[in-house]
Design a protein around this motif. Structure first.
Motif, short mmCIF file in Angstrom:
data_model
loop_
_atom_site.label_atom_id
_atom_site.label_comp_id
_atom_site.label_asym_id
_atom_site.label_seq_id
_atom_site.Cartn_x
_atom_site.Cartn_y
_atom_site.Cartn_z
N ILE A 10 57.59 0.66 57.58
CA ILE A 10 56.27 0.05 57.61
C ILE A 10 56.42 -1.42 57.23
O ILE A 10 57.52 -1.89 56.93
CB ILE A 10 55.29 0.77 56.65
CG1 ILE A 10 55.71 0.60 55.19
CG2 ILE A 10 55.19 2.25 57.00
CD1 ILE A 10 54.72 1.18 54.19
N GLU A 11 55.30 -2.17 57.30
CA GLU A 11 55.37 -3.59 56.98
C GLU A 11 55.81 -3.77 55.53
O GLU A 11 55.30 -3.13 54.62
CB GLU A 11 54.02 -4.25 57.22
CG GLU A 11 53.57 -4.23 58.68
CD GLU A 11 54.44 -5.12 59.57
OE1 GLU A 11 55.08 -6.03 59.05
OE2 GLU A 11 54.45 -4.89 60.79
N SER A 12 56.75 -4.68 55.31
CA SER A 12 57.44 -4.83 54.02
C SER A 12 56.50 -5.26 52.89
O SER A 12 55.66 -6.15 53.06
CB SER A 12 58.56 -5.86 54.16
OG SER A 12 59.21 -6.06 52.94
N VAL A 13 56.66 -4.60 51.74
CA VAL A 13 55.93 -4.93 50.52
C VAL A 13 56.94 -5.01 49.38
O VAL A 13 57.76 -4.09 49.22
CB VAL A 13 54.87 -3.85 50.17
CG1 VAL A 13 54.16 -4.20 48.87
CG2 VAL A 13 53.87 -3.71 51.29
N PHE A 62 46.87 2.55 50.84
CA PHE A 62 48.00 2.29 49.94
C PHE A 62 48.78 1.07 50.41
O PHE A 62 49.22 0.24 49.62
CB PHE A 62 48.91 3.52 49.80
CG PHE A 62 50.05 3.59 50.78
CD1 PHE A 62 51.29 3.01 50.48
CD2 PHE A 62 49.91 4.22 52.01
CE1 PHE A 62 52.35 3.06 51.38
CE2 PHE A 62 50.95 4.28 52.91
CZ PHE A 62 52.18 3.70 52.61
N SER A 63 48.94 0.93 51.72
CA SER A 63 49.67 -0.21 52.27
C SER A 63 48.82 -1.47 52.25
O SER A 63 49.27 -2.54 51.84
CB SER A 63 50.11 0.12 53.70
OG SER A 63 50.81 -0.97 54.27
N ALA A 64 47.56 -1.36 52.66
CA ALA A 64 46.67 -2.53 52.73
C ALA A 64 46.51 -3.18 51.36
O ALA A 64 46.64 -4.41 51.23
CB ALA A 64 45.31 -2.11 53.28
N ILE A 65 46.22 -2.39 50.35
CA ILE A 65 45.96 -2.98 49.03
C ILE A 65 47.26 -3.42 48.37
O ILE A 65 47.28 -4.41 47.62
CB ILE A 65 45.17 -1.98 48.16
CG1 ILE A 65 43.87 -1.59 48.85
CG2 ILE A 65 44.87 -2.60 46.79
CD1 ILE A 65 42.99 -2.77 49.26
N SER A 66 48.36 -2.77 48.65
CA SER A 66 49.65 -3.24 48.14
C SER A 66 49.97 -4.63 48.69
O SER A 66 50.48 -5.50 47.97
CB SER A 66 50.77 -2.26 48.51
OG SER A 66 50.62 -1.04 47.82
N HIS A 67 49.66 -4.87 49.96
CA HIS A 67 49.87 -6.20 50.53
C HIS A 67 48.95 -7.23 49.87
O HIS A 67 49.35 -8.38 49.66
CB HIS A 67 49.63 -6.17 52.04
CG HIS A 67 50.81 -5.70 52.83
ND1 HIS A 67 50.97 -4.40 53.25
CD2 HIS A 67 51.92 -6.36 53.25
CE1 HIS A 67 52.11 -4.29 53.92
NE2 HIS A 67 52.70 -5.45 53.93
N SER A 161 43.79 -5.18 60.84
CA SER A 161 44.59 -5.03 59.61
C SER A 161 45.92 -4.34 59.91
O SER A 161 46.16 -3.20 59.49
CB SER A 161 43.81 -4.23 58.57
OG SER A 161 42.55 -4.80 58.32
N PRO A 162 46.82 -5.02 60.64
CA PRO A 162 48.08 -4.37 61.02
C PRO A 162 48.97 -4.02 59.84
O PRO A 162 49.74 -3.05 59.91
CB PRO A 162 48.74 -5.39 61.95
CG PRO A 162 48.12 -6.71 61.56
CD PRO A 162 46.71 -6.39 61.18
N LEU A 163 48.89 -4.80 58.75
CA LEU A 163 49.74 -4.50 57.59
C LEU A 163 49.37 -3.15 56.99
O LEU A 163 50.23 -2.30 56.73
CB LEU A 163 49.59 -5.60 56.54
CG LEU A 163 49.97 -7.02 56.97
CD1 LEU A 163 49.77 -8.00 55.80
CD2 LEU A 163 51.42 -7.07 57.44
N GLY A 164 48.07 -2.94 56.79
CA GLY A 164 47.64 -1.67 56.24
C GLY A 164 47.85 -0.52 57.20
O GLY A 164 48.31 0.56 56.81
N MET A 165 47.56 -0.74 58.47
CA MET A 165 47.68 0.34 59.45
C MET A 165 49.12 0.79 59.65
O MET A 165 49.35 1.94 60.07
CB MET A 165 47.07 -0.09 60.78
CG MET A 165 45.55 -0.12 60.77
SD MET A 165 44.78 1.48 60.37
CE MET A 165 45.28 2.46 61.78
N SER A 166 50.07 -0.05 59.35
CA SER A 166 51.47 0.38 59.47
C SER A 166 51.74 1.57 58.56
O SER A 166 52.61 2.40 58.85
CB SER A 166 52.43 -0.77 59.16
OG SER A 166 52.45 -1.09 57.78
#
Length: 358
Positions: A10-13, A62-67, A161-166
């Motif tokens: 997924i998109e890197s965090v 989880f991904s969206a808010i982490s970004h 929101s591609p970062l979160g959707m990944s």
């Protein structure tokens, strides 16, 4: 196991910014009655209502808010028909981020109450989600707010929101892990189409890495009253279309295209098709899931299974095929739908002696 084991897919965090509320690793169960009765002995259900806020949208949040944490952003601007808002509100609460959510006019009370319980500031917008022009206008207004340096726009669609959707791809990764002998079809409900896109991307990534040999057909299921994607996909069209939304299935009332074009492309690339189901059939399948399988879901969570049952009846699924239907949200999300499901039931007040007659 933490969902962050899929971090490289997924998109890197950064590790220090990664949030989790225990989302993911939801069960896959074989149907005991509904599948065999439909001639689908290998019909499985992916029980996404087991996530922290009660729906698969936690995989987005989880991904969206982490970004957002990684970027130092402190204000989440969002839109939702219900589950996205509840998920974002939960993860914003965990991260200490302010959360503002514009809701479709028909958002269920249970979902609104859940968002407010997490401290989110919410408002319903008149005709949002049913009128395509108003829906697009709302998205544009929210985008302007989300472009501020301290803010981020979070809409559960790849085009926004591609970062979160990944993060939603993790469902495909888990399914491949849980059913290692291969999957023939995965049925997904669609409002904006993001789940179909994420599922298609996830499986294609695994094939390209040699981690699975077979690409499952990702099947898009929509209520007849919100035919933005399924109809065009079935008709051979290249793109999705805007509609006037008439379905009463909360969570899938998305009159504009959003990820529709990507969903048509992604599903077709996997060999999947589009499937349209009536609201009445969705209510029926929701009740069957509870009474025949012990699975309590909201109407949107029954849409994928409704599509699979209809496809089986039409001879579109091979005998013995391994089929997965995503059950995307808890029954507690839509209490009005539960009241409808229980219209033939009652709870009388009895004297103790009446128990002997049971």
């Amino acid at each position: 196991m933490s969902i962050w084991r899929w971090a490289d897919l997924i998109e890197s965090v950064p590790v220090e910014s990664r949030l989790t509320l225990g989302e993911g690793d939801t069960p896959v169960v074989r149907t005991r009655r509904i599948g065999p009765q439909a001639g689908l002995p290998n019909l499985y259900l992916k029980l996404e209502h087991g996530n922290a806020s009660g729906s698969y949208k936690d995989r987005f949040a989880f991904s969206a808010i982490s970004h957002m944490v990684a970027n130092g952003q402190t204000k989440c601007i969002a839109t939702s028909s219900g589950n996205t808002g509840a998920a974002l509100a939960a993860y914003c609460a965990a991260a200490g981020i302010e959360c503002h959510i514009a809701l479709v006019e028909g958002a269920p009370l249970g979902k609104m109450s859940q968002m407010m319980a997490y401290g989110a500031k919410i408002a319903r917008i008149r005709e949002f989600g049913t009128d395509a022009a108003i829906t697009i206008d709302v998205f544009e207004r929210l985008k302007r707010l989300g472009d501020r340096p301290d803010s981020a726009l979070q809409i559960s669609g790849f085009v926004y929101s591609p970062l979160g959707m990944s993060g939603v791809r993790t469902m495909a990764f888990e399914l491949a892990e849980q059913l290692p002998e291969g999957i023939d079809h995965v049925f997904c409900p669609a409002g904006g189409g993001g789940l179909c896109v994420a599922m298609s991307q996830g499986f294609q990534m695994l094939v390209s890495r040699g981690q699975i040999a077979q690409l499952p057909a990702v099947e898009c299921v929509q209520p007849e009253g919100n035919d933005t994607i399924a109809g065009p996909l079935r008709e051979g069209a290249d793109e999705a279309r805007e509609v006037v939304c008439t379905t009463k299935v909360s969570g899938l009332q998305v009159a504009s295209v959003v990820d529709g074009h990507l969903a048509v492309e992604g599903c077709r690339a996997t060999g999947g098709n589009g499937h349209l189901v009536s609201d009445a059939f969705v209510w029926q399948v929701q009740k069957r899931l509870a009474r025949e399988e012990g699975i309590f879901c909201e109407p949107a969570g029954a849409v994928a299974l409704a599509g699979a049952l209809q496809a089986a009846k039409n001879g579109e699924i091979a005998e013995g095929a391994t089929v997965v239907c995503t059950v995307t949200g808890s029954g507690f999300k839509d209490i009005a739908a539960v009241d409808r499901m229980n219209s033939d039931m009652n709870c009388p007040l009895l004297d103790a002696a009446a128990i002997d007659e049971w």
